[in-house]
Motif scaffolding. Structure first.
Motif, short mmCIF file in Angstrom:
data_model
loop_
_atom_site.label_atom_id
_atom_site.label_comp_id
_atom_site.label_asym_id
_atom_site.label_seq_id
_atom_site.Cartn_x
_atom_site.Cartn_y
_atom_site.Cartn_z
N PHE A 10 -3.70 -26.96 13.39
CA PHE A 10 -2.86 -28.13 13.68
C PHE A 10 -1.94 -27.89 14.87
N GLY A 11 -1.45 -26.66 15.01
CA GLY A 11 -0.64 -26.32 16.19
C GLY A 11 -1.45 -26.47 17.47
N GLY A 12 -2.70 -26.04 17.43
CA GLY A 12 -3.57 -26.21 18.58
C GLY A 12 -3.82 -27.67 18.90
N LEU A 13 -4.02 -28.48 17.86
CA LEU A 13 -4.20 -29.91 18.08
C LEU A 13 -2.94 -30.54 18.68
N GLY A 14 -1.78 -30.10 18.22
CA GLY A 14 -0.52 -30.59 18.78
C GLY A 14 -0.38 -30.22 20.25
N ALA A 15 -0.75 -28.99 20.59
CA ALA A 15 -0.65 -28.54 21.98
C ALA A 15 -1.61 -29.32 22.88
N VAL A 16 -2.81 -29.58 22.40
CA VAL A 16 -3.77 -30.36 23.18
C VAL A 16 -3.26 -31.79 23.36
N THR A 17 -2.69 -32.35 22.30
CA THR A 17 -2.13 -33.70 22.39
C THR A 17 -0.98 -33.74 23.39
N ARG A 18 -0.12 -32.71 23.36
CA ARG A 18 0.97 -32.63 24.33
C ARG A 18 0.42 -32.58 25.75
N PHE A 19 -0.62 -31.80 25.97
CA PHE A 19 -1.23 -31.70 27.29
C PHE A 19 -1.73 -33.06 27.77
N ILE A 20 -2.39 -33.80 26.88
CA ILE A 20 -2.93 -35.11 27.24
C ILE A 20 -1.81 -36.09 27.55
N VAL A 21 -0.80 -36.14 26.69
CA VAL A 21 0.33 -37.05 26.92
C VAL A 21 1.07 -36.66 28.20
N GLY A 72 2.86 -27.21 12.03
CA GLY A 72 1.67 -27.06 12.85
C GLY A 72 1.62 -28.04 14.01
N PHE A 73 1.31 -29.29 13.72
CA PHE A 73 1.08 -30.27 14.78
C PHE A 73 2.32 -30.50 15.64
N LEU A 74 3.45 -30.85 15.02
CA LEU A 74 4.65 -31.13 15.81
C LEU A 74 5.20 -29.88 16.48
N GLY A 75 5.00 -28.72 15.86
CA GLY A 75 5.40 -27.47 16.49
C GLY A 75 4.63 -27.21 17.77
N GLY A 76 3.35 -27.57 17.78
CA GLY A 76 2.54 -27.44 19.00
C GLY A 76 2.76 -28.57 19.98
N PHE A 77 3.15 -29.73 19.48
CA PHE A 77 3.32 -30.91 20.31
C PHE A 77 4.64 -30.90 21.08
N SER A 78 5.72 -30.64 20.38
CA SER A 78 7.04 -30.65 21.03
C SER A 78 7.27 -29.33 21.74
N THR A 79 8.20 -29.33 22.66
CA THR A 79 8.40 -28.10 23.42
C THR A 79 9.81 -27.99 23.96
#
Length: 125
Positions: A10-21, A72-79
């Motif tokens: 989920f962290g990886g999915l969040g990071a990929v989503t952050r990259f796209i956004v 997971g997801f939000l941890g990878g998404f936010s920065t």
């Protein structure tokens, strides 16, 4: 062990989503003075965290789901580290007022977004 692996996924999915956004917003936002992409991402993450927290407290979201989504997801998404790097870039460019404003807004607005997410989710529960 399964939870650990799922948080990684989920962290990886969040990071990929952050990259796209981030990439999408940077293509649209040509003003390099204000780092809008990171600001938007962190505000959205705060809003989603508020929704997840309200759901967990109200018993609508279980612990495992909250962990996968928030940790997971939000941890990878936010920065936070990118935010700090952007503040430093503004300071190096002698954009002191913008650096201060960006830093202040980036600390206050995502917290307000979290409160808003909590409020919206509380209405639904």
């Amino acid at each position: 062990m399964a939870t650990f692996l799922m948080v990684c996924v989920f962290g990886g999915l969040g990071a990929v989503t952050r990259f796209i956004v981030d990439t999408s917003v940077r293509r649209w936002w040509k003003n390099r003075l204000f780092p809008l992409a990171t600001f938007m991402i962190n505000c959205l993450a705060g809003f989603c965290a508020g929704i997840a927290a309200a759901g967990y407290v109200n018993g609508e979201v279980d612990y495992a789901t909250r962990t996968l989504f928030v940790v997971g997801f939000l941890g990878g998404f936010s920065t936070f580290s990118t935010l700090i790097n952007e503040v430093m870039a503004l300071l190096r460019g002698k954009q002191f007022a913008m650096a201060g404003l960006y830093c202040l807004l980036s600390m206050v607005v995502p917290v307000l977004c979290t409160v808003a997410g909590w409020g919206v989710a509380s209405l639904a529960y």
